[in-house]
Design an enzyme around this catalytic site. Structure first.
Site, short mmCIF file in Angstrom:
data_model
loop_
_atom_site.label_atom_id
_atom_site.label_comp_id
_atom_site.label_asym_id
_atom_site.label_seq_id
_atom_site.Cartn_x
_atom_site.Cartn_y
_atom_site.Cartn_z
N ASP A 8 -9.91 -6.11 -9.95
CA ASP A 8 -11.36 -6.16 -9.76
C ASP A 8 -11.89 -4.76 -10.06
OD1 ASP A 8 -10.85 -4.59 -7.53
OD2 ASP A 8 -11.85 -5.92 -6.10
N CYS A 65 -6.53 -4.22 -6.74
CA CYS A 65 -7.91 -4.12 -6.24
C CYS A 65 -7.99 -2.83 -5.43
CB CYS A 65 -8.31 -5.37 -5.45
SG CYS A 65 -7.46 -5.67 -3.90
N THR A 67 -7.64 -2.16 -2.19
CA THR A 67 -6.51 -2.04 -1.25
C THR A 67 -5.26 -2.76 -1.72
OG1 THR A 67 -7.22 -4.04 -0.11
CG2 THR A 67 -8.06 -1.93 0.75
N HIS A 98 15.21 -8.97 -2.65
CA HIS A 98 15.28 -9.96 -1.58
C HIS A 98 14.28 -11.11 -1.71
CE1 HIS A 98 17.52 -7.27 1.57
NE2 HIS A 98 18.11 -7.29 0.39
N ASN A 99 13.11 -10.83 -2.26
CA ASN A 99 12.05 -11.85 -2.29
C ASN A 99 11.81 -12.44 -3.67
OD1 ASN A 99 10.63 -9.28 -0.45
ND2 ASN A 99 11.37 -11.11 0.57
N HIS A 133 19.74 -14.56 -0.22
CA HIS A 133 18.30 -14.41 -0.45
C HIS A 133 17.74 -15.59 -1.22
CE1 HIS A 133 18.66 -10.53 1.30
NE2 HIS A 133 19.59 -10.18 0.43
N ARG A 136 16.69 -18.19 1.23
CA ARG A 136 15.45 -17.81 1.93
C ARG A 136 14.23 -17.95 1.02
NH1 ARG A 136 18.73 -12.71 4.42
NH2 ARG A 136 19.87 -13.93 5.95
C1 RB5 Z 1 -13.98 -4.25 -3.29
O1 RB5 Z 1 -14.93 -3.41 -2.75
C2 RB5 Z 1 -12.78 -4.38 -2.37
O2 RB5 Z 1 -13.12 -5.12 -1.25
C3 RB5 Z 1 -11.59 -4.97 -3.09
O3 RB5 Z 1 -11.28 -4.20 -4.20
C4 RB5 Z 1 -10.30 -5.09 -2.30
O4 RB5 Z 1 -9.98 -3.91 -1.67
C5 RB5 Z 1 -10.23 -6.27 -1.41
O5 RB5 Z 1 -9.22 -6.53 -0.76
#
Ligand code: RB5
Length: 151
Positions: A8, A65, A67, A98-99, A133, A136
């Site tokens: 994003d 994104c 976070t 593992h995943n 694994h 799982r």
């Molecule tokens: C966008 O502002 C922000 O919310 C998005 O990039 C992300 O961090 C959402 O989880």
């Protein structure tokens, strides 16, 4: 290896950095956007990238994104996806060993570019260990079969 990239607006700069790095290293990249920092909704891009991986159009997916949280949640709602949000190389390696993660999520506002590229390299160069694994991971994927379909 064919890799689909998506982000994003909060992940745009890091997506560009990762794309350049992967192209230099010979990966086949499908960049499905975004292509600027105009505000968009991360679920749209997490879903699209995940569908690309689930549909075998790409071998792996990397989504970014602000976070890494929102876009990883979106990707993990697509059947067949195991998207791992990683903030260090250990998590990246373990998510493969593992995943058997088929998608990697990163947060541009959480980690620096250098660490992000190290995470990407670790994630792409680590194999699934199989063995216990595998059982799982199969149980993880079985959860999808219990999801109720909306009438
Ligand atoms: C966008 O502002 C922000 O919310 C998005 O990039 C992300 O961090 C959402 O989880």
């Amino acid at each position: 290896m064919k890799i689909v990239l998506a982000c994003d607006h909060g992940g745009f700069q890091l997506k560009e950095t990762i794309k350049e790095h992967l192209v230099i290293n010979g990966y086949d990249i499908n960049d499905i956007g975004v292509y600027n920092t105009e505000s968009v909704d991360y679920p749209d891009y997490g879903k699209k990238a995940a569908e690309n991986v689930a549909g075998n159009e790409a071998d792996r997916g990397i989504v970014i994104c602000g976070t890494g949280i929102g876009i990883s949640i979106a990707a993990n709602k697509v059947k067949g996806i195991r998207c791992a949000l990683c903030t260090n190389e250990f998590m990246a390696r373990m998510s493969r060993m593992h995943n058997n993660a088929n998608m990697l999520a990163l947060g541009e506002r959480v980690i620096g570019k250098g660490l992000a590229l190290n995470i990407v390299d670790a994630w792409l160069s680590t194999d699934f260990e199989g063995g216990r694994h595998e059982r799982r991971v199969n149980k993880l994927m079985d959860i999808e079969k219990t999801l109720k379909v909306e009438e």
